[in-house]
Structure formats: C-alpha cells, structure tokens
Write a protein that holds these residues in place. Structure first.
Motif, PDB file in Angstrom:
ATOM      1  N   ALA A  25     -59.332  50.473 115.977  1.00 18.80           N
ATOM      2  CA  ALA A  25     -60.730  50.026 116.008  1.00 18.80           C
ATOM      3  C   ALA A  25     -61.217  49.702 114.599  1.00 18.80           C
ATOM      4  O   ALA A  25     -61.909  48.694 114.390  1.00 18.80           O
ATOM      5  CB  ALA A  25     -61.603  51.106 116.638  1.00 18.80           C
ATOM      6  N   ASP A  26     -60.852  50.533 113.625  1.00 14.10           N
ATOM      7  CA  ASP A  26     -61.240  50.266 112.244  1.00 14.10           C
ATOM      8  C   ASP A  26     -60.598  48.972 111.736  1.00 14.10           C
ATOM      9  O   ASP A  26     -61.237  48.187 111.030  1.00 14.10           O
ATOM     10  CB  ASP A  26     -60.844  51.438 111.339  1.00 14.10           C
ATOM     11  N   LYS A  52     -53.065  62.518 118.974  1.00 18.51           N
ATOM     12  CA  LYS A  52     -52.346  61.418 118.338  1.00 18.51           C
ATOM     13  C   LYS A  52     -52.859  60.069 118.857  1.00 18.51           C
ATOM     14  O   LYS A  52     -53.102  59.149 118.076  1.00 18.51           O
ATOM     15  CB  LYS A  52     -50.850  61.561 118.616  1.00 18.51           C
ATOM     16  N   GLU A  53     -53.055  59.964 120.176  1.00 21.21           N
ATOM     17  CA  GLU A  53     -53.547  58.713 120.752  1.00 21.21           C
ATOM     18  C   GLU A  53     -54.970  58.410 120.282  1.00 21.21           C
ATOM     19  O   GLU A  53     -55.303  57.255 120.019  1.00 21.21           O
ATOM     20  CB  GLU A  53     -53.496  58.789 122.278  1.00 21.21           C
ATOM     21  N   ALA A  54     -55.810  59.431 120.157  1.00 19.32           N
ATOM     22  CA  ALA A  54     -57.178  59.225 119.688  1.00 19.32           C
ATOM     23  C   ALA A  54     -57.175  58.725 118.247  1.00 19.32           C
ATOM     24  O   ALA A  54     -57.967  57.837 117.884  1.00 19.32           O
ATOM     25  CB  ALA A  54     -57.974  60.515 119.805  1.00 19.32           C
ATOM     26  N   PHE A  62     -49.440  68.181 125.593  1.00 19.36           N
ATOM     27  CA  PHE A  62     -50.441  67.246 126.107  1.00 19.36           C
ATOM     28  C   PHE A  62     -51.601  67.102 125.125  1.00 19.36           C
ATOM     29  O   PHE A  62     -52.043  65.986 124.827  1.00 19.36           O
ATOM     30  CB  PHE A  62     -50.957  67.731 127.464  1.00 19.36           C
ATOM     31  N   LYS A  63     -52.097  68.226 124.607  1.00 16.09           N
ATOM     32  CA  LYS A  63     -53.210  68.178 123.656  1.00 16.09           C
ATOM     33  C   LYS A  63     -52.802  67.469 122.371  1.00 16.09           C
ATOM     34  O   LYS A  63     -53.581  66.690 121.802  1.00 16.09           O
ATOM     35  CB  LYS A  63     -53.706  69.589 123.340  1.00 16.09           C
TER      36      LYS A  63
END
Length: 64
Positions: free
Chosen positions: A44-45, A35-37, A29-30
């Motif tokens: 966003a960049d 990975k998603e972050a 999960f972590k």
C-alpha cells in the motif's frame, strides 16, 4: 437512607481470564497473519508513491 443504599451500586468483579496455552498451529497462524499484514502495508505504501492509477473518469468540456 443510611450509607450508600440510595447511591450507585458497586459493579460486580469479574474473575480474571486465564492465560491459555497456544499450540504450534495457532502460533504459526498468528505469525503468518502478521507477515501478510506487513506485506499488505508495504504494498500500500509503495502504491501511494506512484499516485492514482486512473487519472480521468468522465471528461467534461468547458462548454455549457
């Protein structure tokens, strides 16, 4: 008043936190969250490079 009777009280010591063991599910999960972050940041960049999507809004004429 002798010693530090009237002074600031010494804070209580808290017991140290124990290192808890992580099971495979928690590790996965972590890892997925990291990975998603990273993907979100990359998108966003990429979106910042192109500029704003909407250029207008309400257009006003020069007349008063």
């Amino acid at each position: 008043m002798s010693g530090r009777a009237g002074g600031k009280a010494k804070p209580l010591k808290h017991p140290k936190k124990k290192q808890r063991e992580e099971d495979e599910e928690t590790k996965a999960f972590k890892e997925r969250q990291k990975k998603e972050a990273a993907e979100q940041k990359a998108m966003a960049d990429k979106a910042k490079e192109k500029g704003p999507l909407v250029g207008g809004g309400i257009k006003k004429s020069g007349k008063k």
